[in-house]
Design a protein around this motif. Structure first.
Motif, short mmCIF file in Angstrom:
data_model
loop_
_atom_site.label_atom_id
_atom_site.label_comp_id
_atom_site.label_asym_id
_atom_site.label_seq_id
_atom_site.Cartn_x
_atom_site.Cartn_y
_atom_site.Cartn_z
N GLY A 299 -12.62 -10.86 2.08
CA GLY A 299 -12.21 -10.91 0.68
C GLY A 299 -13.08 -11.76 -0.20
N TYR B 156 -14.80 -9.93 -3.18
CA TYR B 156 -13.77 -9.52 -4.12
C TYR B 156 -13.30 -10.69 -4.97
N SER C 87 -6.94 -11.34 3.93
CA SER C 87 -7.47 -10.19 3.19
C SER C 87 -6.87 -8.93 3.79
N TRP D 26 0.83 -1.21 0.00
CA TRP D 26 0.00 0.00 0.00
C TRP D 26 0.86 1.26 0.00
N ASP E 286 -16.12 -1.94 -6.37
CA ASP E 286 -16.73 -1.11 -5.33
C ASP E 286 -16.80 0.36 -5.75
N THR F 214 -4.76 -8.69 -6.43
CA THR F 214 -4.57 -7.32 -5.97
C THR F 214 -5.39 -6.35 -6.83
N GLU G 154 -4.33 -1.12 -3.17
CA GLU G 154 -5.31 -0.89 -2.11
C GLU G 154 -5.81 -2.19 -1.49
N SER G 155 -6.09 -3.20 -2.31
CA SER G 155 -6.65 -4.46 -1.80
C SER G 155 -5.77 -5.63 -2.21
N SER G 156 -5.47 -6.51 -1.27
CA SER G 156 -4.67 -7.71 -1.54
C SER G 156 -5.34 -8.89 -0.85
N VAL G 157 -5.60 -9.95 -1.61
CA VAL G 157 -6.22 -11.16 -1.07
C VAL G 157 -5.39 -12.36 -1.52
N PHE H 10 -6.75 -4.62 3.32
CA PHE H 10 -7.22 -3.39 2.69
C PHE H 10 -6.31 -2.26 3.12
N ARG H 11 -5.59 -1.71 2.15
CA ARG H 11 -4.55 -0.73 2.43
C ARG H 11 -3.56 -1.31 3.44
#
Length: 502
Positions: free
Chosen positions: A131, A134, A119, A99, A182, A211, A105-108, A121-122
Motif C-alpha cells: 500500500g 497508494y 493493505s 469489496w 493505476d 479506500t 477495491e483498495s483499502s489501506v 485489494f478486493r
C-alpha cells in the motif's frame, strides 16, 4: 416642372434608403438578438449540465464515505486494529465486506507514523508494504483526514473521542476526491478510524482508513445515460474539442487537471439553423421561427429538469421494487435518532426464505416477479406505521415509528410472514416462499443507528437458525426459560417451506 422632376427622384431615393436602413437595422438587430439568445442558451445548458455532473460526483463521494464509515466509525475496528491486528476481523469485515457489498477495491489502514498497517485489494489481504505507493499518491487526503480528526476530537475517560455523527459534520469529516489510480478513474476517501460508542483513542495521530472505489467505463456510461450526457468520459485536461463540453473534477498540485467531458449539441446551433432562412425571407417567418426555437428550448429545459427529478428518485429508491433504498432508509433513521424527532422506534430486518429455489428453478425473470410481489405485500402490511426498504437481493429492512408495543409489532410480523407465504403466481409456475424477521428497538437495544441495525440483523439470523419462518426479538435467549421473551411462528404451517409449482 423642373422642380417636380428633381423632387421625385430624391423622394424615391430617400424611400429606398429608408427601406434599406430599416431592413439593415432589422437584420442587424435580429442577428444580435439571435447571437445573444444563442449565447444565453449555451450558457444555461452548460450550467445545468455542469451542475448535474458536480451533483453526481458529490453523490459518489457521499456513497463511498457512508460505505467506508461502516468500518472507520466503529468500536470493533478500533479494538481489532489497536495493539495488534485481528486477522479474522480484517478478512471478514474489510476484505470481504467492503469489496463484495460496496465495490471498494483498495483499502489501506495507515498507522500514526504514516506507514501502512495493512493493505487489502478486493478480497485479498496483501503485504502492508503493497500500500506504500497508494498512500504516497494520496498523502494529501491522509493528512487532511488527520487534521479533521484533531479539530473535532474531545477528551473522555483518559483518551479522545469524536462526538456527534461524522456524516453530518460541515465541513465534512472525511477527505475525498475523484482521481485516476493505476489507470482507473474512481473515488478516493480518507477518514480517521474512530470509535462510535464506548472505546477511546490515545493522544496523538489516529489510524486512517484510505479506500478507492473505481468507476469503470460501463459505470460512467450508465451515469452519463442517467444524466443525459452523451459519451461521458474522464481524462487529464487536453485541448478543447469542438462539439464537447467539459468541467474540471480534480486538481492536484504538479499534475494536469482531471476533467469530465461529454458530447454536446449547442442550442445556439439549433437557433441559427432554424432562424437564418426565415430572417432573410420575412419578419413574420423569423418571428414564427423564433417562437418555435423558444418552444424547442423550453422542452429541452423541461427534459433536463425531468431527468434531474428522475435521478433524484433513483438515488433514493430501489429500481426493481420501487421501495425506498438503503440511502433513504438511513436518512429517515438518522432523522429520528440524531434529530430526536420521536422517543422510540423499531427496526425489522427481513429475509425471504427459500427464495433462491425460485431463481434456480425458473430463472431471474420469475424471481423478479416474486420479489416485486413480496415487496408489495410487505409494504402493504406495514402501511403508514413505518417505511419498508429493500437493501439488496431478498433482504428488506423496515423502520417502524407507530404502534411500537411489543404485541403490536409481533402481530405485524405475523401478518407480514403470513402474507409473504401466500402463493405467488408467475408465468409458468407458482412459488410459495417464506420469511424470517429480526426485531430491535431504539434506544432499548442500542443507541446508534449502525448498532440498532446490527442488533436487528443478529436477531434475524437467530430466527433463521431456529427454523426460519418466525420472528425473533433482539436480546431473546435460546430457550423459554426465566427472563426469555416469547417468540412466535405464524399459524400458517407453510411459512418455513418453499415449493415451486411447475
Amino acid at each position: 416642372m423642373m422642380f417636380n422632376h428633381t423632387a421625385r427622384p430624391n423622394i424615391t431615393i430617400a424611400v429606398y434608403a429608408l427601406c434599406l436602413a430599416v431592413l439593415t437595422a432589422f437584420a442587424v438587430s435580429n442577428l444580435q438578438i439571435l447571437s445573444f439568445a444563442g449565447g444565453v442558451a449555451d450558457d444555461v445548458r452548460s450550467e445545468v449540465e455542469q451542475h448535474l455532473m458536480q451533483a453526481e460526483i458529490d453523490r459518489q463521494i457521499d456513497v463511498l464515505f457512508r460505505d467506508q464509515s461502516q468500518i472507520s466509525y466503529w468500536d470493533k475496528t478500533v479494538t481489532a486494529l489497536g495493539g495488534g491486528v485481528d486477522q479474522k476481523f480484517v478478512q471478514d469485515e474489510i476484505a470481504d465486506w467492503l469489496w463484495e457489498d460496496f465495490g471498494i477495491e483498495s483499502s489501506v489502514v495507515i498507522q500514526p507514523d504514516g506507514t501502512p498497517l495493512l493493505s487489502v485489494f478486493r478480497s485479498l489481504v496483501m503485504d502492508p508494504a503493497a500500500g506504500l505507493p497508494y498512500v504516497a499518491r494520496n498523502r494529501d487526503l491522509v493528512e487532511a483526514a488527520r487534521q479533521k480528526y484533531l479539530a473535532h476530537r474531545t477528551p473522555r475517560n483518559g483518551g479522545f473521542v469524536v462526538t456527534g455523527t461524522p456524516a453530518r459534520f460541515s465541513p465534512p469529516f472525511h477527505a475525498s476526491d475523484v482521481r485516476i489510480v493505476d489507470g482507473q478513474f474512481g473515488v478516493v476517501t480518507a477518514q480517521a478510524i474512530i470509535p462510535d460508542d464506548e472505546e477511546v483513542l490515545p493522544d496523538g495521530m489516529p489510524q486512517v482508513l484510505l479506500t478507492f472505489k473505481p468507476l469503470s467505463k460501463e459505470m460512467l456510461a450508465g451515469i452519463g445515460e442517467s444524466l443525459g450526457l452523451e459519451d461521458l468520459s474522464v481524462a487529464p485536461v487536453a485541448a478543447p474539442v469542438e462539439g464537447r463540453s467539459s468541467m474540471v473534477v480534480s486538481q492536484l498540485a504538479g499534475q494536469p487537471p482531471l476533467a469530465a467531458s461529454w458530447k454536446v449539441e449547442l442550442p445556439s446551433s439549433i437557433i441559427w439553423n432554424r432562424a437564418i432562412g426565415p430572417l432573410v425571407a420575412s419578419f413574420v417567418v423569423v418571428t414564427v421561427a423564433l417562437l418555435m426555437v423558444a418552444l424547442r428550448y423550453g422542452r429541452a429545459i423541461q427534459a433536463l429538469q425531468q431527468s434531474e427529478a428522475r435521478n433524484r428518485h433513483r438515488a433514493t429508491h430501489d429500481n426493481l421494487t420501487g421501495l425506498p433504498n438503503r440511502l433513504q432508509f438511513d436518512q429517515a433513521l438518522d432523522a429520528i435518532i440524531a434529530e430526536r424527532r420521536q422517543n422510540r422506534c423499531a427496526i425489522l430486518c427481513l429475509d425471504l426464505d427459500k427464495f433462491k429455489a425460485v431463481n434456480d428453478t425458473h430463472g431471474h425473470q420469475a424471481g423478479d416477479v416474486v420479489l416485486k410481489t413480496a415487496a408489495r405485500r410487505v409494504a402493504d402490511a406495514v402501511g403508514e406505521t413505518g417505511m419498508t426498504a429493500r437493501v439488496g437481493g431478498d433482504e428488506f429492512i423496515i423502520l417502524l415509528w407507530d404502534n411500537l408495543e411489543r404485541a403490536n409489532v409481533l402481530d405485524l410480523c405475523d401478518t407480514i410472514i403470513t402474507s409473504v407465504c401466500q402463493d405467488i403466481a408467475f408465468e409458468g409456475g407458482v412459488a410459495r416462499i417464506g420469511a424470517s424477521v429480526g426485531v430491535a428497538w431504539w434506544p432499548d437495544d442500542a443507541l446508534s443507528a449502525k448498532n440498532i441495525i446490527r442488533s436487528a440483523d443478529e436477531a434475524l439470523y437467530r430466527a433463521k437458525d431456529n427454523g426460519r419462518g418466525q420472528t425473533w426479538f433482539a436480546g431473546d435467549s435460546g430457550d423459554l426459560g426465566a427472563g426469555a421473551t416469547e417468540r412466535r411462528k405464524p399459524e400458517n404451517g407453510v411459512t418455513t417451506k418453499v415449493t415451486v409449482a411447475a
